[in-house]
Design a protein around this motif. Structure first.
Motif, mmCIF file in Angstrom:
data_model
loop_
_atom_site.group_PDB
_atom_site.id
_atom_site.type_symbol
_atom_site.label_atom_id
_atom_site.label_comp_id
_atom_site.label_asym_id
_atom_site.label_seq_id
_atom_site.Cartn_x
_atom_site.Cartn_y
_atom_site.Cartn_z
ATOM 1 N N ILE A 352 0.854 -1.191 0.000
ATOM 2 C CA ILE A 352 0.000 0.000 0.000
ATOM 3 C C ILE A 352 0.890 1.241 0.000
ATOM 4 C CG2 ILE A 352 -1.729 1.290 1.316
ATOM 5 C CD1 ILE A 352 -2.545 -1.450 2.552
ATOM 6 N N THR A 353 0.546 2.220 -0.802
ATOM 7 C CA THR A 353 1.265 3.500 -0.790
ATOM 8 C C THR A 353 0.811 4.291 0.436
ATOM 9 O OG1 THR A 353 1.377 3.534 -3.209
ATOM 10 C CG2 THR A 353 1.743 5.617 -2.052
ATOM 11 N N VAL A 354 1.683 4.388 1.417
ATOM 12 C CA VAL A 354 1.344 5.048 2.678
ATOM 13 C C VAL A 354 1.983 6.435 2.711
ATOM 14 C CG1 VAL A 354 1.491 4.919 5.198
ATOM 15 C CG2 VAL A 354 1.195 2.823 3.852
ATOM 16 N N SER A 355 1.176 7.431 3.057
ATOM 17 C CA SER A 355 1.661 8.812 3.124
ATOM 18 C C SER A 355 1.231 9.452 4.438
ATOM 19 C CB SER A 355 1.113 9.638 1.952
ATOM 20 O OG SER A 355 1.453 9.062 0.711
ATOM 21 N N GLN A 356 1.938 10.509 4.790
ATOM 22 C CA GLN A 356 1.637 11.278 5.998
ATOM 23 C C GLN A 356 1.525 12.734 5.594
ATOM 24 O OE1 GLN A 356 4.464 10.565 9.110
ATOM 25 N NE2 GLN A 356 3.348 11.720 10.650
ATOM 26 N N ASP A 357 0.302 13.238 5.610
ATOM 27 C CA ASP A 357 0.028 14.593 5.120
ATOM 28 C C ASP A 357 0.585 14.789 3.713
ATOM 29 O OD1 ASP A 357 -1.337 15.518 7.433
ATOM 30 O OD2 ASP A 357 0.576 15.755 8.455
ATOM 31 N N GLY A 358 0.387 13.770 2.872
ATOM 32 C CA GLY A 358 0.767 13.862 1.474
ATOM 33 C C GLY A 358 2.199 13.484 1.161
ATOM 34 N N THR A 359 3.020 13.316 2.201
ATOM 35 C CA THR A 359 4.416 12.943 1.997
ATOM 36 C C THR A 359 4.564 11.432 2.128
ATOM 37 O OG1 THR A 359 5.192 15.044 2.906
ATOM 38 C CG2 THR A 359 6.789 13.247 2.793
ATOM 39 N N PRO A 360 5.119 10.755 1.103
ATOM 40 C CA PRO A 360 5.251 9.296 1.168
ATOM 41 C C PRO A 360 6.047 8.848 2.389
ATOM 42 C CG PRO A 360 5.668 10.070 -1.061
ATOM 43 C CD PRO A 360 5.581 11.296 -0.191
ATOM 44 N N VAL A 361 5.591 7.786 3.034
ATOM 45 C CA VAL A 361 6.273 7.220 4.196
ATOM 46 C C VAL A 361 7.271 6.164 3.717
ATOM 47 C CG1 VAL A 361 6.000 5.822 6.279
ATOM 48 C CG2 VAL A 361 4.359 7.648 5.780
ATOM 49 N N ASP A 362 8.531 6.355 4.056
ATOM 50 C CA ASP A 362 9.565 5.358 3.782
ATOM 51 C C ASP A 362 9.782 4.571 5.071
ATOM 52 O OD1 ASP A 362 11.721 3.823 3.115
ATOM 53 O OD2 ASP A 362 13.051 5.490 2.574
ATOM 54 N N PHE A 363 9.183 3.378 5.129
ATOM 55 C CA PHE A 363 9.267 2.591 6.357
ATOM 56 C C PHE A 363 10.704 2.226 6.708
ATOM 57 C CE2 PHE A 363 4.800 1.971 5.320
ATOM 58 C CZ PHE A 363 4.203 2.073 6.571
ATOM 59 N N ALA A 364 11.567 2.163 5.716
ATOM 60 C CA ALA A 364 12.961 1.819 5.973
ATOM 61 C C ALA A 364 13.688 2.902 6.764
ATOM 62 C CB ALA A 364 13.696 1.568 4.653
ATOM 63 N N GLN A 365 13.076 4.087 6.880
ATOM 64 C CA GLN A 365 13.675 5.170 7.655
ATOM 65 C C GLN A 365 12.990 5.350 9.009
ATOM 66 O OE1 GLN A 365 16.502 6.571 6.570
ATOM 67 N NE2 GLN A 365 16.260 5.120 4.861
ATOM 68 N N ARG A 366 12.065 4.480 9.338
ATOM 69 C CA ARG A 366 11.360 4.554 10.618
ATOM 70 C C ARG A 366 11.833 3.429 11.532
ATOM 71 N NH1 ARG A 366 7.088 8.793 10.379
ATOM 72 N NH2 ARG A 366 7.134 9.357 8.167
ATOM 73 N N PHE A 367 11.776 3.669 12.827
ATOM 74 C CA PHE A 367 12.083 2.631 13.805
ATOM 75 C C PHE A 367 10.797 1.957 14.265
ATOM 76 C CE2 PHE A 367 16.133 4.750 14.138
ATOM 77 C CZ PHE A 367 17.020 3.767 14.566
ATOM 78 N N TYR A 368 10.880 0.642 14.448
ATOM 79 C CA TYR A 368 9.784 -0.070 15.093
ATOM 80 C C TYR A 368 9.601 0.454 16.519
ATOM 81 C CZ TYR A 368 8.636 -3.902 11.893
ATOM 82 O OH TYR A 368 8.171 -4.662 10.856
ATOM 83 N N TYR A 369 8.354 0.529 16.950
ATOM 84 C CA TYR A 369 8.039 0.866 18.337
ATOM 85 C C TYR A 369 7.175 -0.254 18.902
ATOM 86 C CZ TYR A 369 5.752 3.157 22.314
ATOM 87 O OH TYR A 369 5.258 3.465 23.568
ATOM 88 N N LYS A 370 7.689 -0.910 19.952
ATOM 89 C CA LYS A 370 6.991 -2.001 20.638
ATOM 90 C C LYS A 370 6.521 -3.089 19.675
ATOM 91 C CE LYS A 370 5.805 0.492 24.815
ATOM 92 N NZ LYS A 370 4.791 0.803 25.836
ATOM 93 N N GLY A 371 7.260 -3.263 18.596
ATOM 94 C CA GLY A 371 7.002 -4.360 17.679
ATOM 95 C C GLY A 371 5.771 -4.217 16.823
ATOM 96 N N CYS A 372 5.108 -3.037 16.870
ATOM 97 C CA CYS A 372 3.888 -2.922 16.061
ATOM 98 C C CYS A 372 3.622 -1.527 15.509
ATOM 99 C CB CYS A 372 2.671 -3.397 16.841
ATOM 100 S SG CYS A 372 2.227 -2.425 18.264
ATOM 101 N N MET A 373 4.239 -0.484 16.062
ATOM 102 C CA MET A 373 4.048 0.873 15.538
ATOM 103 C C MET A 373 5.396 1.402 15.050
ATOM 104 S SD MET A 373 1.283 2.507 18.248
ATOM 105 C CE MET A 373 1.004 3.984 17.243
ATOM 106 N N PHE A 374 5.385 2.644 14.535
ATOM 107 C CA PHE A 374 6.597 3.205 13.960
ATOM 108 C C PHE A 374 6.829 4.626 14.457
ATOM 109 C CE2 PHE A 374 4.860 0.211 10.874
ATOM 110 C CZ PHE A 374 5.922 -0.673 10.781
#
Length: 496
Positions: A352-374
């Motif tokens: 799925i193309t995921v965005s945040q306020d129109g800006t694409p989310v690159d999951f590879a630049q996010r850290f996992y939080y508690k194994g289920c959030m970012f």
């Protein structure tokens, strides 16, 4: 939860184990919460509906692959696909979940609107695009690409037989009396070979590299005994924790004493195969649990080999000719059917193309939080199960945790929950998946980051995770709760 202007409180993407588990937890822990499940396929079940190849079964015991809230009632704990589908269908019917599932609804994109505290999803249903909004998005989309499996790059142009990939198994495939070559050595190949052996003239598992295998009975004797003398829920709970403990102990022993575990596995295979045992075909160049072990229930693969109906060949492929496979060592394997059990392709967030306020989310630049959030991504949770244990163990604790977050939001009047991580966080990264499996190594560049310490670490220890999620406060100083006044925003938009 503060009342939102979204269509739903929660949207769950995927009606497989993860999505159904989340729905059941919402029914139990957040009664009255409005939710819907969006499933791209025409049936529920996810993996267990997609894969239709002979012998499709679990490679984990159903006392841990089953949900914590729903006992597994079948005699066999290593279950076939239809039994698992029956289990899931019974849950959605008994718990009032089926009417919340929208089948044939593929999520194309999801954009978080900070000003409205809503996820806006674009979905494709029957060829037409629709928009659906929700305050919270839960992705139970699995971990691999449903449409595009891994292509090993083989050239089959000269081959005059039939080539089949397990992910797209033809309903009408007749392999009776045929010579079958299954290319691969993972769980799918180990399942296929003995399942096809009874009808086929011969089945060959052609592997470039051996895989560590272990055998165990398909029936759990203790579980079946306990069910006869104890209430069903109690028997299930005891068996589940016994199996969790054994999984954990086996994994840690393999990592700490690999040579001891190698000797143990070799002895079991040699005992099962007798004179048919060839150490070279069962000795991988890596330690046990550097990749996931392949389960051989009731020694079915080894029994097929002893009957002369199956064989394991360890060699490199040179090419495919009209009648089979030419190996680099000069041998030729005749084949009418070639099955390419060469692995999966990892996919993040169900593509799925995921965005945040129109800006694409690159999951590879996010850290996992508690194994289920970012990190710094509000109101979104996912499930990526354990590599060294059953997928559902993580699905269960993630669902429970998200429900606790939703209830805390309700208590404090918030409609936004975001794990905050500063730019100068100073976190030390670790290898997200310390596994050498091909599909893991090929997809690492897509995966989110993991730190060396909780809560920013995607841990591989269920017992540690369960305790941490149970004991840590929801409002831990990292999760930020906020309230967006949507009515004011809507008034401003109307005025414009």
């Amino acid at each position: 939860m503060a009342k939102t202007a979204c269509d739903h409180d929660v949207l769950i993407v995927g009606a497989g184990i993860s999505g159904i588990g989340m729905a059941a937890h919402l029914e139990m822990m957040c009664p009255g919460r409005d939710y819907a499940i969006l499933e791209a396929r025409e049936n529920l079940g996810g993996t267990w509906d997609l894969f239709r190849y002979p012998g499709i079964r679990s490679d984990s015991d159903m006392h841990t692959l089953g949900f914590v809230f729903e006992p597994w009632r079948h005699e066999k704990s290593i279950a076939d696909g239809p039994s698992i589908l029956e289990y899931l269908n019974r849950i959605v019917d008994e718990r009032g979940i089926r009417q919340k599932i929208s089948l044939g609804t593929k999520v194309v994109s999801a954009n978080w609107h900070s000003d409205r505290a809503c996820w806006e999803l674009v979905v494709d249903k029957g060829g037409s695009r629709q928009t659906i909004t929700a305050n919270w998005l839960y992705l139970g989309t699995g971990y691999y690409d449903y449409d595009d499996p891994y292509d090993a790059g083989f050239d089959f142009s000269a081959f005059q037989g039939q080539v089949v990939h397990p992910q797209f198994w033809p309903d009408d495939l007749d392999y009776t009396g045929k010579n079958v070559v299954v290319v691969g050595s993972g769980a799918t190949a180990v399942t296929l070979v003995p399942s096809m052996a009874d009808k086929a003239a011969s089945v060959t598992m052609l592997q470039r590299t051996p895989t560590w295998m272990f055998s165990r009975p398909a029936k759990d004797a203790l579980a079946n005994f306990l069910r006869r003398i104890l209430p069903e829920e109690t028997a299930y709970k005891i068996t589940r924790w016994k199996n969790v403990f054994m999984q954990d102990k086996s994994f840690k022993t393999a990592r700490n004493k690999p040579e001891k575990v190698k000797q143990f596995l070799h002895k079991k295979i040699q005992k099962a195969l007798g004179d048919h045992y060839d150490p070279a075909s069962f000795t991988p160049p890596y330690d046990p649990w550097d990749q996931r072990l392949c389960l051989v229930p009731d020694n079915d693969l080894f029994e097929a080999m002893k009957r002369g109906k199956a064989q394991v060949v360890t060699a490199h492929i040179d090419s495919f000719d009209a009648t089979g496979v030419k190996l680099k060592d000069g041998r030729h394997l005749p084949a009418d059917i070639i099955v390419t059990a060469t692995g999966l392709r990892l996919a993040v967030a169900g593509k799925i193309t995921v965005s945040q306020d129109g800006t694409p989310v690159d999951f590879a630049q996010r850290f996992y939080y508690k194994g289920c959030m970012f990190s710094n991504l509000p109101n979104l949770a996912v499930v990526f199960g354990y590599l060294n244990a059953s997928w559902t163990l993580r699905a269960d604790i993630n669902s429970e945790y998200v429900c606790k977050v939703l209830n805390h939001m309700d208590a404090v009047g918030a409609n936004v929950a975001m794990p905050y991580l500063a730019d100068d966080h100073g976190l030390e990264e670790e290898d997200l998946f310390d596994f050498s499996s091909g599909y893991i190594q090929r997809g690492k560049h897509l995966m989110p980051k993991s730190a060396t310490t909780l809560p920013w670490r995607l841990n591989q220890d269920y017992r540690v995770d369960k305790k941490a999620l149970a004991e840590a406060p929801i409002d831990d100083g990292i999760m930020r709760f906020d309230h967006v006044d949507q009515r004011t925003q809507q008034q401003l938009e109307a005025a414009e």
